[in-house]
Design a protein around this motif. Structure first.
Motif, PDB file in Angstrom:
ATOM      1  N   ASN A 131       0.823  -1.199   0.000  1.00 16.18           N
ATOM      2  CA  ASN A 131       0.000   0.000   0.000  1.00 16.18           C
ATOM      3  C   ASN A 131       0.862   1.255   0.000  1.00 16.18           C
ATOM      4  O   ASN A 131       2.030   1.219   0.312  1.00 16.18           O
ATOM      5  N   GLN A 132       0.214   2.348  -0.340  1.00 15.39           N
ATOM      6  CA  GLN A 132       0.893   3.621  -0.218  1.00 15.39           C
ATOM      7  C   GLN A 132       0.866   4.071   1.238  1.00 15.39           C
ATOM      8  O   GLN A 132      -0.153   3.981   1.889  1.00 15.39           O
ATOM      9  N   GLU A 133       2.007   4.528   1.730  1.00 15.78           N
ATOM     10  CA  GLU A 133       2.003   5.084   3.078  1.00 15.78           C
ATOM     11  C   GLU A 133       1.548   6.529   2.975  1.00 15.78           C
ATOM     12  O   GLU A 133       1.959   7.251   2.091  1.00 15.78           O
ATOM     13  N   HIS A 134       0.705   6.948   3.887  1.00 16.43           N
ATOM     14  CA  HIS A 134       0.380   8.363   3.856  1.00 16.43           C
ATOM     15  C   HIS A 134       0.823   9.051   5.138  1.00 16.43           C
ATOM     16  O   HIS A 134       1.029   8.420   6.157  1.00 16.43           O
TER      17      HIS A 134
ATOM     18  N   HIS B  71       9.385  10.002 -11.272  1.00 15.19           N
ATOM     19  CA  HIS B  71       8.830   9.038 -10.324  1.00 15.19           C
ATOM     20  C   HIS B  71       8.526   7.710 -11.021  1.00 15.19           C
ATOM     21  O   HIS B  71       8.945   6.644 -10.568  1.00 15.19           O
TER      22      HIS B  71
ATOM     23  N   LEU C 158       9.557   6.293  -3.224  1.00  8.91           N
ATOM     24  CA  LEU C 158       8.570   6.003  -4.258  1.00  8.91           C
ATOM     25  C   LEU C 158       7.246   5.587  -3.659  1.00  8.91           C
ATOM     26  O   LEU C 158       6.219   5.632  -4.310  1.00  8.91           O
ATOM     27  N   GLN C 159       7.295   5.125  -2.413  1.00 15.01           N
ATOM     28  CA  GLN C 159       6.078   4.591  -1.800  1.00 15.01           C
ATOM     29  C   GLN C 159       5.352   5.563  -0.890  1.00 15.01           C
ATOM     30  O   GLN C 159       4.313   5.225  -0.346  1.00 15.01           O
ATOM     31  N   VAL C 160       5.916   6.738  -0.680  1.00 21.19           N
ATOM     32  CA  VAL C 160       5.186   7.678   0.177  1.00 21.19           C
ATOM     33  C   VAL C 160       4.434   8.670  -0.699  1.00 21.19           C
ATOM     34  O   VAL C 160       4.950   9.144  -1.707  1.00 21.19           O
ATOM     35  N   ALA C 161       3.215   8.914  -0.340  1.00 16.63           N
ATOM     36  CA  ALA C 161       2.344   9.775  -1.131  1.00 16.63           C
ATOM     37  C   ALA C 161       2.939  11.177  -1.215  1.00 16.63           C
ATOM     38  O   ALA C 161       3.481  11.695  -0.241  1.00 16.63           O
ATOM     39  N   ILE C 162       2.832  11.787  -2.425  1.00 24.57           N
ATOM     40  CA  ILE C 162       3.414  13.108  -2.580  1.00 24.57           C
ATOM     41  C   ILE C 162       2.368  14.210  -2.630  1.00 24.57           C
ATOM     42  O   ILE C 162       2.703  15.379  -2.691  1.00 24.57           O
ATOM     43  N   ASN C 163       1.105  13.824  -2.598  1.00 22.59           N
ATOM     44  CA  ASN C 163       0.070  14.855  -2.519  1.00 22.59           C
ATOM     45  C   ASN C 163       0.107  15.504  -1.147  1.00 22.59           C
ATOM     46  O   ASN C 163       0.236  14.813  -0.151  1.00 22.59           O
ATOM     47  N   ARG C 164      -0.055  16.801  -1.114  1.00 25.72           N
ATOM     48  CA  ARG C 164       0.010  17.518   0.156  1.00 25.72           C
ATOM     49  C   ARG C 164       1.249  17.107   0.940  1.00 25.72           C
ATOM     50  O   ARG C 164       1.153  16.475   2.001  1.00 25.72           O
ATOM     51  N   PRO C 165       2.405  17.454   0.421  1.00 26.53           N
ATOM     52  CA  PRO C 165       3.638  17.056   1.087  1.00 26.53           C
ATOM     53  C   PRO C 165       3.778  17.777   2.423  1.00 26.53           C
ATOM     54  O   PRO C 165       3.165  18.818   2.628  1.00 26.53           O
TER      55      PRO C 165
END
Lengths: 256, 256
Positions: A2-5, A169, A123-130
Motif C-alpha cells: 500500500n501507499q504510506e500516507h 517518479h 517512491l512509496q510515500v504519497a506526494i500529494n500535500r507534502p
DNA sequence: GGTCAACTGCGTACACTGTACGAAGAATAG
DNA sequence: CTATTCTTCGTACAGTGTACGCAGTTGACC
C-alpha cells in the motif's frame, strides 16, 4: 503494497516537528532520544531494507528503546515519515545550471532521479500535500525557478514541474521494481520470459500475438543489462522535454 | 502503503490458473467455489474499498466460507491478484481508431486511464513481469499496433508504449490520491493550504519562497474543482505526444 | 525542603494481516 | 468395501500500528 500516507494531525504540531520548533519542556526528565537521532536510524533501516522493514518496533529496537518510546517524539508513523521525507530532500544539491530552461529542467529531473535511487522507499510515500518542511519548500522553489521567465503562466509552470516530477517518479519506480524483481526471483527478464514461452506456446497460442512475440524477443535480447533503465530514462526525458519545448516555443513566439 | 507483488510460484501453475486450464479432478468432493466466483467477489471489495480492505479473510467472509478455503483455489494472495489483474484488463474496449499513430496512442492512453479510474487498486500492483494471461497479452499486442509501421525500431516501439503507460499511471495516481486525500481529510487543497499558511508564515519565513507562494496561491485559486485532474492529464498527454512526434518525424523524414 | 504537576519510558493489549499445518469428512477408483 | 484423493476450515504463529495506563524522574513553586 500500500501507499504510506503522512500524518494528518493538526498543522501546528506537524510544522513544529518539521521545523524543529518544539519548545523544550521545563519539567520532567530530559528526553534520552532526539528527533534527528530517531530519523537517522529510521532512514538507515528504510534505505537498507525498504519501507516494509521499517516498523516502529524495528526502529525502536535499533535504538535500544521500547516501541512506545517513539510516540513521545512523533504522534505516529505518518509524522515520522514526514520528517524522513523532508530530511532526504535536504540532500538535493539544487544546482542552478547555466543555460536555458531545458538545461534547468534536465537538472531537476536528474537530481530527483538520484534521490529516488538513493532512497527507493520515497517512491512509496504519497506526494500529494507534502509535509511543508524547510527542504520540501526549498525543493519546490528551486524547481519553479527552472521554468520562471519563459512565458508560461503560473498554472503552466506548476503543471510542467509536476509533469517532470511525475515522469521521474514513474521511470525510477519501473527501474527499481525491475532491480528488486531480479533479486527476489533470481532470474533476469530474459530468463523469466524463456521460462514462460514453452507453456504459453502450448496453452495460449502465442501466434495470436505476433507483435508481442517479435518486440518482446527484441527487448529481451537487447536489454538484459542494468543499463536499459538508464536508456529508458534518457529516451523518455528527451520526449518529455521535446514536448515542453513545443509549448514554450509557442509562448515565446506567439504568432506561429 | 507497499506495492503488492504477484505470485512467484512456478510458471506452469500460474499460467494454468490464468488461462483456466486446470484439469478437473476425478476424485474427491466437488469444489463448492470457482476461480471466477472468488475473483468477482475480490474485485467487488477491491473496487469499493481499496486493496487494503481486500484481505483473504474478508473475501472469504463475503463468500461465506473459511479463509483457508481460498487457498484451495489460489496458491496465495499474489496469484489471486494476478487473476484479478488479467480479468479487469479484459474490460478494455481495445478500440482501433482510424487515423495516424497519434490518434491511436491517444486512445491507448485514454482507455488505460478509464481502467485505472474504475479500478484504482490497479495502481498499487506491480506491473513489472505482468501475469501473462490472455487479456494481458491482448492488451500489449493492441498497444504495439498503435506504433507499428511508423518507422520506429522494435525497441523504440516498446519504449514508447511503456512511456505512455507510465505517464497514464502517474497521472491517474496523482488524481486518485488527490481524491482520496480530500475524502480522508475532509478538506480541499485550498483549505489545507490556507490552514498551513499562518503557521508557516510565523515559523518559516514564507517570504523566502516567493515563487512557491505566488504559484501555489494561483494553483489553489484556480484548481479546486475535480476538473483540474482532467486538465493536468490533457496537458501532460499533449506534451508527451508532441515529444513522440519529434522522434517519429525524424524517423519518417530521416534527413532533417 | 516538601509537594505537586509535568514529563519520559515503556509493558501490555487489541484488532488486524498472510498462510503453514493438520484434522475431519466426502467422493470415487479399484 | 477399502484406499486414495480431494475439500473445507479451525487453530496457530509471527508480524503490524498504536491506545491506555502505570512507574519513576525532574523542576517549579510555596
Amino acid at each position: 503494497m500500500n501507499q504510506e500516507h503522512s500524518g494528518s494531525g493538526d498543522p501546528a504540531k506537524s510544522l513544529e516537528l518539521l521545523w524543529r520548533r518544539r519548545p523544550a519542556p521545563t519539567r520532567g526528565p530530559k528526553p534520552a532520544q532526539t528527533v534527528d537521532g530517531i530519523v537517522a536510524v529510521a532512514l538507515q533501516v528504510a534505505d537498507a531494507e525498504g519501507l516494509a522493514a521499517m516498523s516502529m518496533r524495528r526502529v525502536a529496537d535499533e535504538l535500544g528503546v521500547g516501541a512506545m518510546t517513539l510516540y513521545r517524539y512523533f504522534p505516529g508513523k505518518g509524522e515520522l515519515l514526514d520528517v524522513m521525507l523532508d530530511t532526504v530532500y535536504g540532500e538535493l544539491p539544487r544546482r542552478v545550471v547555466p543555460g536555458d530552461w531545458r538545461a534547468a529542467l534536465d537538472e531537476v529531473a536528474r537530481e530527483n532521479r538520484e534521490l529516488y535511487l538513493r532512497h527507493p522507499w520515497l517512491l512509496q510515500v504519497a506526494i500529494n500535500r507534502p509535509p511543508l518542511g524547510p527542504n520540501v519548500m526549498a525543493k519546490y522553489e528551486w524547481e519553479l525557478t527552472a521554468v520562471e521567465g519563459i512565458g508560461l503562466t503560473d498554472l503552466e509552470m506548476d503543471a510542467t514541474v509536476a509533469l517532470v516530477n511525475g515522469y521521474v517518479h514513474g521511470a525510477v519506480r519501473t527501474a527499481v521494481e525491475a532491480r528488486q524483481v531480479i533479486q527476489r526471483s533470481g532470474m533476469t527478464d530474459k530468463e523469466w520470459w524463456l521460462a514462460h514461452v514453452p507453456h504459453l506456446d502450448q496453452i495460449g497460442d502465442l501466434d495470436k500475438f505476433p507483435l508481442s512475440s517479435r518486440v518482446g524477443t527484441a527487448v529481451g535480447n537487447e536489454f538484459d543489462a542494468p543499463y536499459d533503465a538508464e536508456h529508458a530514462f534518457e529516451y523518455g526525458l528527451e520526449r518529455l522535454l521535446d514536448g515542453v519545448s513545443v509549448l514554450v516555443g509557442n509562448r515565446t513566439a506567439p504568432e506561429g
